[in-house]
Motif scaffolding. Sequence first.
Motif, PDB file in Angstrom:
ATOM      1  N   LYS A 110       1.651   1.416   2.654  1.00 33.12           N
ATOM      2  CA  LYS A 110       0.288   1.957   2.558  1.00 33.12           C
ATOM      3  C   LYS A 110      -0.030   2.766   3.810  1.00 33.12           C
ATOM      4  N   ASP A 111       0.234   2.182   4.977  1.00 37.46           N
ATOM      5  CA  ASP A 111      -0.034   2.870   6.235  1.00 37.46           C
ATOM      6  C   ASP A 111       0.757   4.176   6.328  1.00 37.46           C
ATOM      7  N   TYR A 112       1.998   4.130   5.877  1.00 35.57           N
ATOM      8  CA  TYR A 112       2.843   5.325   5.933  1.00 35.57           C
ATOM      9  C   TYR A 112       2.260   6.429   5.048  1.00 35.57           C
ATOM     10  N   ILE A 113       1.889   6.072   3.831  1.00 33.72           N
ATOM     11  CA  ILE A 113       1.341   7.057   2.892  1.00 33.72           C
ATOM     12  C   ILE A 113       0.048   7.653   3.451  1.00 33.72           C
ATOM     13  N   LEU A 114      -0.806   6.807   4.017  1.00 31.78           N
ATOM     14  CA  LEU A 114      -2.058   7.294   4.592  1.00 31.78           C
ATOM     15  C   LEU A 114      -1.788   8.218   5.783  1.00 31.78           C
ATOM     16  N   GLU A 115      -0.867   7.838   6.656  1.00 35.34           N
ATOM     17  CA  GLU A 115      -0.545   8.653   7.824  1.00 35.34           C
ATOM     18  C   GLU A 115       0.149   9.955   7.443  1.00 35.34           C
ATOM     19  N   ALA A 116       0.846   9.961   6.320  1.00 35.72           N
ATOM     20  CA  ALA A 116       1.546  11.157   5.851  1.00 35.72           C
ATOM     21  C   ALA A 116       0.620  12.065   5.033  1.00 35.72           C
ATOM     22  N   ASN A 117      -0.682  11.787   5.087  1.00 34.03           N
ATOM     23  CA  ASN A 117      -1.670  12.565   4.323  1.00 34.03           C
ATOM     24  C   ASN A 117      -1.367  12.566   2.827  1.00 34.03           C
ATOM     25  N   GLY A 118      -0.999  11.391   2.322  1.00 41.00           N
ATOM     26  CA  GLY A 118      -0.631  11.259   0.920  1.00 41.00           C
ATOM     27  C   GLY A 118      -1.806  11.134  -0.037  1.00 41.00           C
ATOM     28  N   VAL A 119      -3.014  10.888   0.490  1.00 39.95           N
ATOM     29  CA  VAL A 119      -4.156  10.698  -0.409  1.00 39.95           C
ATOM     30  C   VAL A 119      -4.485  11.984  -1.160  1.00 39.95           C
ATOM     31  N   GLU A 120      -4.496  13.110  -0.469  1.00 41.65           N
ATOM     32  CA  GLU A 120      -4.872  14.369  -1.120  1.00 41.65           C
ATOM     33  C   GLU A 120      -3.951  14.737  -2.288  1.00 41.65           C
ATOM     34  N   PRO A 121      -2.620  14.692  -2.113  1.00 42.55           N
ATOM     35  CA  PRO A 121      -1.781  15.007  -3.272  1.00 42.55           C
ATOM     36  C   PRO A 121      -1.925  13.990  -4.412  1.00 42.55           C
ATOM     37  N   ILE A 122      -2.258  12.747  -4.078  1.00 44.16           N
ATOM     38  CA  ILE A 122      -2.496  11.750  -5.133  1.00 44.16           C
ATOM     39  C   ILE A 122      -3.794  12.091  -5.858  1.00 44.16           C
ATOM     40  N   ARG A 164     -11.511   5.021   3.035  1.00 38.55           N
ATOM     41  CA  ARG A 164     -12.518   4.988   1.958  1.00 38.55           C
ATOM     42  C   ARG A 164     -13.244   6.320   1.798  1.00 38.55           C
ATOM     43  N   GLN A 165     -13.561   6.982   2.902  1.00 38.30           N
ATOM     44  CA  GLN A 165     -14.277   8.254   2.823  1.00 38.30           C
ATOM     45  C   GLN A 165     -13.475   9.278   2.011  1.00 38.30           C
ATOM     46  N   GLN A 166     -12.171   9.249   2.146  1.00 42.87           N
ATOM     47  CA  GLN A 166     -11.319  10.196   1.420  1.00 42.87           C
ATOM     48  C   GLN A 166     -11.064   9.731  -0.013  1.00 42.87           C
ATOM     49  N   THR A 167     -10.765   8.440  -0.205  1.00 38.97           N
ATOM     50  CA  THR A 167     -10.421   7.959  -1.554  1.00 38.97           C
ATOM     51  C   THR A 167     -11.634   7.904  -2.474  1.00 38.97           C
ATOM     52  N   THR A 168     -12.828   7.845  -1.899  1.00 39.69           N
ATOM     53  CA  THR A 168     -14.038   7.825  -2.730  1.00 39.69           C
ATOM     54  C   THR A 168     -14.929   9.028  -2.429  1.00 39.69           C
ATOM     55  N   ALA A 169     -14.307  10.149  -2.096  1.00 40.12           N
ATOM     56  CA  ALA A 169     -15.059  11.390  -1.869  1.00 40.12           C
ATOM     57  C   ALA A 169     -15.784  11.772  -3.155  1.00 40.12           C
ATOM     58  N   LEU A 170     -16.826  12.548  -3.017  1.00 38.18           N
ATOM     59  CA  LEU A 170     -17.666  12.915  -4.152  1.00 38.18           C
ATOM     60  C   LEU A 170     -16.883  13.481  -5.350  1.00 38.18           C
ATOM     61  N   PRO A 171     -15.930  14.396  -5.139  1.00 29.76           N
ATOM     62  CA  PRO A 171     -15.179  14.894  -6.310  1.00 29.76           C
ATOM     63  C   PRO A 171     -14.387  13.788  -7.026  1.00 29.76           C
ATOM     64  N   VAL A 172     -13.903  12.813  -6.260  1.00 29.87           N
ATOM     65  CA  VAL A 172     -13.167  11.693  -6.870  1.00 29.87           C
ATOM     66  C   VAL A 172     -14.126  10.846  -7.705  1.00 29.87           C
ATOM     67  N   VAL A 173     -15.297  10.568  -7.162  1.00 28.96           N
ATOM     68  CA  VAL A 173     -16.281   9.757  -7.881  1.00 28.96           C
ATOM     69  C   VAL A 173     -16.732  10.484  -9.150  1.00 28.96           C
ATOM     70  N   GLU A 174     -16.938  11.795  -9.048  1.00 22.52           N
ATOM     71  CA  GLU A 174     -17.292  12.588 -10.234  1.00 22.52           C
ATOM     72  C   GLU A 174     -16.201  12.481 -11.299  1.00 22.52           C
ATOM     73  N   CYS A 175     -14.973  12.581 -10.842  1.00 15.62           N
ATOM     74  CA  CYS A 175     -13.832  12.471 -11.747  1.00 15.62           C
ATOM     75  C   CYS A 175     -13.812  11.101 -12.427  1.00 15.62           C
ATOM     76  N   MET A 176     -14.047  10.050 -11.664  1.00 17.09           N
ATOM     77  CA  MET A 176     -14.050   8.692 -12.227  1.00 17.09           C
ATOM     78  C   MET A 176     -15.180   8.526 -13.235  1.00 17.09           C
ATOM     79  N   LEU A 177     -16.306   9.157 -12.993  1.00 13.02           N
ATOM     80  CA  LEU A 177     -17.399   9.111 -13.972  1.00 13.02           C
ATOM     81  C   LEU A 177     -16.950   9.744 -15.289  1.00 13.02           C
ATOM     82  N   ARG A 178     -16.272  10.867 -15.196  1.00 13.16           N
ATOM     83  CA  ARG A 178     -15.772  11.524 -16.409  1.00 13.16           C
ATOM     84  C   ARG A 178     -14.720  10.656 -17.101  1.00 13.16           C
TER      85      ARG A 178
END
Length: 182
Positions: free
Chosen positions: A83-95, A123-137
């Motif tokens: 998890k730490d590796y993926i976060l440090e490798a900026n893996g959240v955005e491509p996910i 959390r700020q990145q994984t629950t950014a507004l566009p992500v939350v909008e997407c989850m609503l859809r």
Amino acid sequence: MELGRLEYLQALVTEFQVTDSPEAKEQVLANLANFAYDPKNYEYLRQLQVLDLFLDMLTEDNETLVEFAVGGLCNLCLDKTNKDYILEANGVEPIINCLSSSNEETVMSAVTALMYLTTPQSRQQTTALPVVECMLRFSLSASRRLSNLATLFLEDYCTPLQVEEARNLSKHTAVGIPLPKD
């Protein structure tokens, strides 16, 4: 696996790197994603830089490679080191980008991986507004699996304020991420 886990996994990685066949690459990546499910393989997969391989595959044009890569990352990110590796490798955005896939399995793995990758720091990145909008859809999807998972994400990972803000924003725009095909 009499060959030994590390040697067998190394052979898979090597095969992935040397083959020109898209079908063979898909098969090997599927196998690596399956091996990523077993905690006994985590250290070996880190040693062989399979996390980087999965992260690299997230931007491929081949949807099947993306599906297996995000599935592999989803399997691996339960482990704190991974998890730490993926976060440090900026893996959240491509996910997050995988949320726009038309492949439901890719989307399901991406949502689940985002859940596993959510920490107080991310959390700020994984629950950014566009992500939350997407989850609503997604919560309105005809797919019960996707609808339930998105609802769980909204309830367990987002604040009521985030959900309300996304709801209000969604009322004012027709632009959004398309739902995956069933």
